[in-house]
Design an enzyme around this catalytic site. Structure first.
Site, PDB file in Angstrom:
ATOM      1  N   THR A 162       0.552   8.706  -0.794  1.00 41.83           N
ATOM      2  CA  THR A 162      -0.166   8.171   1.121  1.00 41.83           C
ATOM      3  C   THR A 162       0.643   9.063   2.085  1.00 41.83           C
ATOM      4  O   THR A 162       1.171   9.260   2.682  1.00 41.83           O
ATOM      5  CB  THR A 162       0.807   6.256   1.218  1.00 41.83           C
ATOM      6  OG1 THR A 162       0.316   5.526   0.328  1.00 41.83           O
ATOM      7  CG2 THR A 162       0.455   6.020   2.684  1.00 41.83           C
ATOM      8  N   ARG A 211      -5.378  -5.342  -5.544  1.00 40.42           N
ATOM      9  CA  ARG A 211      -4.312  -5.220  -4.870  1.00 40.42           C
ATOM     10  C   ARG A 211      -4.187  -4.426  -3.716  1.00 40.42           C
ATOM     11  O   ARG A 211      -4.347  -3.334  -3.247  1.00 40.42           O
ATOM     12  CB  ARG A 211      -3.719  -4.732  -6.298  1.00 40.42           C
ATOM     13  CG  ARG A 211      -2.502  -4.457  -6.233  1.00 40.42           C
ATOM     14  CD  ARG A 211      -1.806  -2.869  -5.360  1.00 40.42           C
ATOM     15  NE  ARG A 211      -0.659  -3.049  -4.983  1.00 40.42           N
ATOM     16  CZ  ARG A 211      -0.442  -1.601  -4.116  1.00 40.42           C
ATOM     17  NH1 ARG A 211      -1.170  -0.586  -3.541  1.00 40.42           N
ATOM     18  NH2 ARG A 211       1.249  -1.367  -4.468  1.00 40.42           N
ATOM     19  N   VAL A 212      -3.661  -4.788  -3.576  1.00 40.46           N
ATOM     20  CA  VAL A 212      -2.698  -4.294  -1.273  1.00 40.46           C
ATOM     21  C   VAL A 212      -1.715  -4.613  -1.680  1.00 40.46           C
ATOM     22  O   VAL A 212      -0.507  -5.076  -1.687  1.00 40.46           O
ATOM     23  CB  VAL A 212      -3.363  -5.145  -0.471  1.00 40.46           C
ATOM     24  CG1 VAL A 212      -3.172  -4.157   0.507  1.00 40.46           C
ATOM     25  CG2 VAL A 212      -5.502  -5.681  -0.419  1.00 40.46           C
ATOM     26  N   ASP A 229       1.516  -2.356   0.317  1.00 42.40           N
ATOM     27  CA  ASP A 229       2.298  -2.318   2.218  1.00 42.40           C
ATOM     28  C   ASP A 229       1.788  -1.601   3.519  1.00 42.40           C
ATOM     29  O   ASP A 229       1.747  -2.001   4.618  1.00 42.40           O
ATOM     30  CB  ASP A 229       3.900  -2.246   1.844  1.00 42.40           C
ATOM     31  CG  ASP A 229       4.078  -0.240   1.739  1.00 42.40           C
ATOM     32  OD1 ASP A 229       2.824   0.011   0.454  1.00 42.40           O
ATOM     33  OD2 ASP A 229       5.092   0.612   2.169  1.00 42.40           O
ATOM     34  N   THR A 282       6.165   4.707   2.805  1.00 44.55           N
ATOM     35  CA  THR A 282       5.600   5.138   1.579  1.00 44.55           C
ATOM     36  C   THR A 282       6.353   5.039   0.672  1.00 44.55           C
ATOM     37  O   THR A 282       7.655   5.530   0.475  1.00 44.55           O
ATOM     38  CB  THR A 282       5.080   6.874   1.361  1.00 44.55           C
ATOM     39  OG1 THR A 282       4.847   7.221   0.382  1.00 44.55           O
ATOM     40  CG2 THR A 282       6.369   7.955   2.405  1.00 44.55           C
ATOM     41  N   GLY A 288       4.866  -0.252  -2.825  1.00 47.18           N
ATOM     42  CA  GLY A 288       4.265  -0.776  -1.759  1.00 47.18           C
ATOM     43  C   GLY A 288       4.928  -2.123  -1.661  1.00 47.18           C
ATOM     44  O   GLY A 288       5.642  -2.921  -1.495  1.00 47.18           O
TER      45      GLY A 288
END
Ligand code: ASP
Length: 309
Positions: free
Chosen positions: A176, A204-205, A207, A227, A230
């Site tokens: 990230t 899926r998501v 943070d 990073t 998540g």
């Protein structure tokens, strides 16, 4: 004029020895330095923190080296689903997108959500409709194709496992990207962008697009971009936790960031790191993993581009 500063990251984790050649390391360092300088130049010319973090993150999104924008990992369906968020510490305005595809610079779409809609967070098809209404040009799958990331995906496709970017095993590195900045006026901002996890499914998501979890900015306290794993960063509400420790316990940026990364998130099983600035231009970049791609620069003379501890 106060001290102005910027910090960026390109992910944290276990950087597998043997995968990192001297040539590759040079490439990472160069990419970080370029993104850092682009953001710093904005600040030096009197530009705003929000412009500086957007441009620095765009730079990292355009590099295939990092798991965001062009270099995003593959989902279980062999596609790319990207998440991004941005927050302005002066106004507490924020914008976020998740599960978007084909957008070259997700961070700019997040900024458009903040500035051109009445909303904070747009997801999936709706976010794509919003992008189309703003005449975003969509890139095809070739733009996002990367041999290494495709190989990573082939290794675990048809299994139930999903993994953080670039690993031989589940526990490797995250890719990230993010930026935080403090401008000459003492306004601060944060931006974060990611392709998420290889072989992720079910929408899926992580943070990264969640305000307060992976990204947060408030002039009163700090601007933070995270990073790491998540799911844990969401449960730890990590970025806002740093801000709360400063606001309610009077902790310094350095102490609050360390407390969260080296204590609180570890206690719930999370690993990763964050970058943070405050409105005096102080910078903190703690991580509890082997390494974190990171760089920082300030008008007081700080300049760093690092990978390992
Ligand atoms: N935090 C990101 C996510 O869980 C992954 C990363 O930092 O690389 O989506």
């Amino acid at each position: 004029m106060g001290t102005f500063s910027i910090a960026i990251h390109g992910g944290a984790g276990t950087l597998v020895k043997g995968m990192m050649t001297p040539e590759l390391e040079t490439k990472y360092r160069e990419a970080l330095k370029q993104a850092l300088d682009t953001g710093y130049n904005i600040l030096q010319n009197g530009g705003t923190a929000i412009d500086a973090v957007e441009i620095a993150v765009k730079h990292l999104e355009d590099s295939p080296l990092f798991n965001a924008g062009r270099g995003s990992v593959f989902t279980a369906e062999e596609t790319h689903e990207m998440d991004a968020s941005i927050m302005d510490g002066q106004t507490l305005n924020a914008g976020a997108v998740s599960l978007i595809t084909g957008i070259k610079n997700p961070i700019s779409l997040a900024r458009d959500v903040m500035e051109k809609s009445e909303h904070v967070f747009l997801a999936g098809e709706g976010a794509m409709t919003f992008a189309k209404e703003l005449n975003y040009i969509l890139e095809d799958a070739n733009y996002f194709y990367d041999d290494l990331r495709h190989k990573q995906w082939l290794e675990i496709k048809d299994t139930d496992s999903f993994q953080l970017d670039h690993s031989l095993k589940k526990d490797s590195k995250f890719g990230t990207v993010g930026a935080v900045a403090c401008d000459q006026e003492g306004n601060i901002a944060a931006a974060t962008s990611t392709g998420g996890m290889t072989n992720k499914k079910w929408g899926r998501v992580g943070d990264s697009p969640m305000i307060g979890a992976g990204n947060y900015a408030n002039n009163k306290t700090c601007a933070v971009s995270c990073t790491g794993s998540g799911e844990f960063f969401i449960r730890g509400v990590v970025a806002y936790d740093v801000s709360c420790l400063m606001e309610h316990r009077g902790m310094s940026l350095e102490d609050a960031s360390n407390e969260v990364i080296n204590k609180r998130i570890l206690e719930i099983g999370g690993d990763g790191g964050l970058i943070a600035v405050d409105s005096k231009g102080n910078i903190a970049m703690p991580f509890n993993t082997e390494g974190m791609y990171r760089a920082s620069k300030s008008s007081s003379g700080v300049e760093e581009v690092s990978i390992y501890k």
